[in-house]
Design a protein around this motif. Structure first.
Motif, PDB file in Angstrom:
ATOM      1  N   SER A 154       0.837  -1.202   0.000  1.00 47.45           N
ATOM      2  CA  SER A 154       0.000   0.000   0.000  1.00 47.45           C
ATOM      3  C   SER A 154       0.874   1.256   0.000  1.00 47.45           C
ATOM      4  N   PHE A 155       0.311   2.306  -0.559  1.00 50.07           N
ATOM      5  CA  PHE A 155       0.986   3.596  -0.676  1.00 50.07           C
ATOM      6  C   PHE A 155       0.003   4.693  -0.309  1.00 50.07           C
ATOM      7  N   ASP A 156       0.555   5.846   0.059  1.00 49.46           N
ATOM      8  CA  ASP A 156      -0.292   6.990   0.374  1.00 49.46           C
ATOM      9  C   ASP A 156      -0.785   7.706  -0.870  1.00 49.46           C
ATOM     10  N   ILE A 157      -0.001   7.627  -1.956  1.00 51.03           N
ATOM     11  CA  ILE A 157      -0.338   8.376  -3.161  1.00 51.03           C
ATOM     12  C   ILE A 157       0.326   7.727  -4.377  1.00 51.03           C
ATOM     13  N   LEU A 158      -0.316   7.884  -5.528  1.00 56.35           N
ATOM     14  CA  LEU A 158       0.238   7.433  -6.805  1.00 56.35           C
ATOM     15  C   LEU A 158       0.570   8.654  -7.650  1.00 56.35           C
ATOM     16  N   VAL A 159       1.778   8.659  -8.230  1.00 60.89           N
ATOM     17  CA  VAL A 159       2.171   9.671  -9.208  1.00 60.89           C
ATOM     18  C   VAL A 159       2.423   8.901 -10.497  1.00 60.89           C
ATOM     19  N   THR A 160       1.683   9.229 -11.557  1.00 61.27           N
ATOM     20  CA  THR A 160       1.814   8.454 -12.787  1.00 61.27           C
ATOM     21  C   THR A 160       1.843   9.313 -14.039  1.00 61.27           C
ATOM     22  N   ASP A 161       2.621   8.847 -14.990  1.00 58.64           N
ATOM     23  CA  ASP A 161       2.605   9.386 -16.345  1.00 58.64           C
ATOM     24  C   ASP A 161       1.292   8.920 -16.985  1.00 58.64           C
ATOM     25  N   LEU A 162       0.867   9.594 -18.025  1.00 56.14           N
ATOM     26  CA  LEU A 162      -0.347   9.170 -18.724  1.00 56.14           C
ATOM     27  C   LEU A 162      -0.054   8.318 -19.947  1.00 56.14           C
ATOM     28  N   TRP A 163       0.872   8.760 -20.766  1.00 57.22           N
ATOM     29  CA  TRP A 163       1.078   8.120 -22.062  1.00 57.22           C
ATOM     30  C   TRP A 163       2.308   7.225 -22.012  1.00 57.22           C
ATOM     31  N   MET A 164       2.055   5.925 -21.839  1.00 55.49           N
ATOM     32  CA  MET A 164       3.102   4.914 -21.754  1.00 55.49           C
ATOM     33  C   MET A 164       2.766   3.795 -22.729  1.00 55.49           C
ATOM     34  N   PRO A 165       3.781   3.076 -23.198  1.00 57.36           N
ATOM     35  CA  PRO A 165       3.508   1.923 -24.070  1.00 57.36           C
ATOM     36  C   PRO A 165       2.656   0.885 -23.342  1.00 57.36           C
ATOM     37  N   GLY A 166       1.902   0.126 -24.085  1.00 58.74           N
ATOM     38  CA  GLY A 166       1.016  -0.864 -23.466  1.00 58.74           C
ATOM     39  C   GLY A 166      -0.174  -0.167 -22.851  1.00 58.74           C
ATOM     40  N   ARG A 167      -0.560  -0.613 -21.676  1.00 69.81           N
ATOM     41  CA  ARG A 167      -1.679   0.029 -20.979  1.00 69.81           C
ATOM     42  C   ARG A 167      -1.223   1.393 -20.486  1.00 69.81           C
ATOM     43  N   ASP A 168      -2.038   2.394 -20.698  1.00 63.10           N
ATOM     44  CA  ASP A 168      -1.631   3.762 -20.362  1.00 63.10           C
ATOM     45  C   ASP A 168      -2.002   4.143 -18.930  1.00 63.10           C
ATOM     46  N   GLY A 169      -1.556   5.337 -18.561  1.00 64.32           N
ATOM     47  CA  GLY A 169      -1.824   5.841 -17.230  1.00 64.32           C
ATOM     48  C   GLY A 169      -3.293   6.116 -16.958  1.00 64.32           C
ATOM     49  N   LEU A 170      -4.057   6.402 -18.001  1.00 61.03           N
ATOM     50  CA  LEU A 170      -5.501   6.613 -17.822  1.00 61.03           C
ATOM     51  C   LEU A 170      -6.161   5.333 -17.325  1.00 61.03           C
ATOM     52  N   THR A 171      -5.762   4.210 -17.887  1.00 59.15           N
ATOM     53  CA  THR A 171      -6.279   2.912 -17.452  1.00 59.15           C
ATOM     54  C   THR A 171      -5.852   2.631 -16.015  1.00 59.15           C
ATOM     55  N   LEU A 172      -4.602   2.936 -15.703  1.00 57.61           N
ATOM     56  CA  LEU A 172      -4.101   2.744 -14.337  1.00 57.61           C
ATOM     57  C   LEU A 172      -4.881   3.599 -13.347  1.00 57.61           C
ATOM     58  N   ILE A 173      -5.125   4.848 -13.693  1.00 58.79           N
ATOM     59  CA  ILE A 173      -5.883   5.740 -12.804  1.00 58.79           C
ATOM     60  C   ILE A 173      -7.269   5.155 -12.518  1.00 58.79           C
ATOM     61  N   ALA A 174      -7.960   4.723 -13.553  1.00 60.36           N
ATOM     62  CA  ALA A 174      -9.299   4.152 -13.379  1.00 60.36           C
ATOM     63  C   ALA A 174      -9.251   2.909 -12.495  1.00 60.36           C
ATOM     64  N   TRP A 175      -8.239   2.062 -12.701  1.00 61.32           N
ATOM     65  CA  TRP A 175      -8.094   0.838 -11.904  1.00 61.32           C
ATOM     66  C   TRP A 175      -7.853   1.183 -10.432  1.00 61.32           C
ATOM     67  N   VAL A 176      -6.959   2.143 -10.185  1.00 62.43           N
ATOM     68  CA  VAL A 176      -6.660   2.536  -8.804  1.00 62.43           C
ATOM     69  C   VAL A 176      -7.903   3.117  -8.139  1.00 62.43           C
ATOM     70  N   LYS A 177      -8.651   3.939  -8.851  1.00 62.11           N
ATOM     71  CA  LYS A 177      -9.868   4.523  -8.279  1.00 62.11           C
ATOM     72  C   LYS A 177     -10.877   3.439  -7.905  1.00 62.11           C
ATOM     73  N   ALA A 178     -10.935   2.365  -8.683  1.00 63.12           N
ATOM     74  CA  ALA A 178     -11.865   1.266  -8.406  1.00 63.12           C
ATOM     75  C   ALA A 178     -11.360   0.329  -7.307  1.00 63.12           C
ATOM     76  N   GLN A 179     -10.063   0.058  -7.288  1.00 64.38           N
ATOM     77  CA  GLN A 179      -9.494  -0.932  -6.372  1.00 64.38           C
ATOM     78  C   GLN A 179      -8.943  -0.350  -5.075  1.00 64.38           C
ATOM     79  N   HIS A 180      -8.524   0.880  -5.093  1.00 64.12           N
ATOM     80  CA  HIS A 180      -7.882   1.514  -3.933  1.00 64.12           C
ATOM     81  C   HIS A 180      -8.554   2.848  -3.658  1.00 64.12           C
TER      82      HIS A 180
END
Length: 125
Positions: free
Chosen positions: A45-71
């Motif tokens: 677990s972490f207190d905060i996520l800092v993420t880039d948006l545009w990355m190869p493969g799954r992007d940061g937008l997908t990661l943000i949505a996943w974190v909002k749903a799971q954490h």
């Protein structure tokens, strides 16, 4: 201070942002993809996520949505240089729609980043 997960596919950007955050007294774990971030978040677990948006493969937008749903409740800072061949404002709007609590444009300054972390973490730490 905060425990931060940092995700960016560009090594020099990761190193720079990590140093900014560590100089601010935070503990940082970094990774280079949304997939790696999800694996790490599944076991730590972490207190905060800092993420880039545009990355190869799954992007940061997908990661943000996943974190909002799971954490739920984990603050997210999106750091972006903009989407390829589109205005930077597009990236900012997309990040906000995905659920980022704050969006910072690259190149991000140390004080700007540390202020965003402090604002979002507030009394949580």
């Amino acid at each position: 201070m905060a425990s931060i997960l940092l995700t960016d596919d560009v090594a020099v950007v990761r190193m720079t942002i990590r140093r900014f955050l560590e100089r601010g007294g935070h503990t940082v774990r970094d990774c280079d993809s949304a997939d790696a971030a999800e694996q790490i978040l599944s076991s730590q677990s972490f207190d905060i996520l800092v993420t880039d948006l545009w990355m190869p493969g799954r992007d940061g937008l997908t990661l943000i949505a996943w974190v909002k749903a799971q954490h739920r409740g984990m603050p997210i800072i999106a750091v972006t240089g903009g989407a390829p061949r589109t205005p930077q404002v597009f990236s900012m709007e997309e990040a906000a729609r995905a659920g980022a609590d704050r969006v910072l444009m690259k190149p991000v300054g140390m004080q700007e980043l540390l202020s965003a972390v402090t604002d979002l973490i507030g009394s949580r730490i």
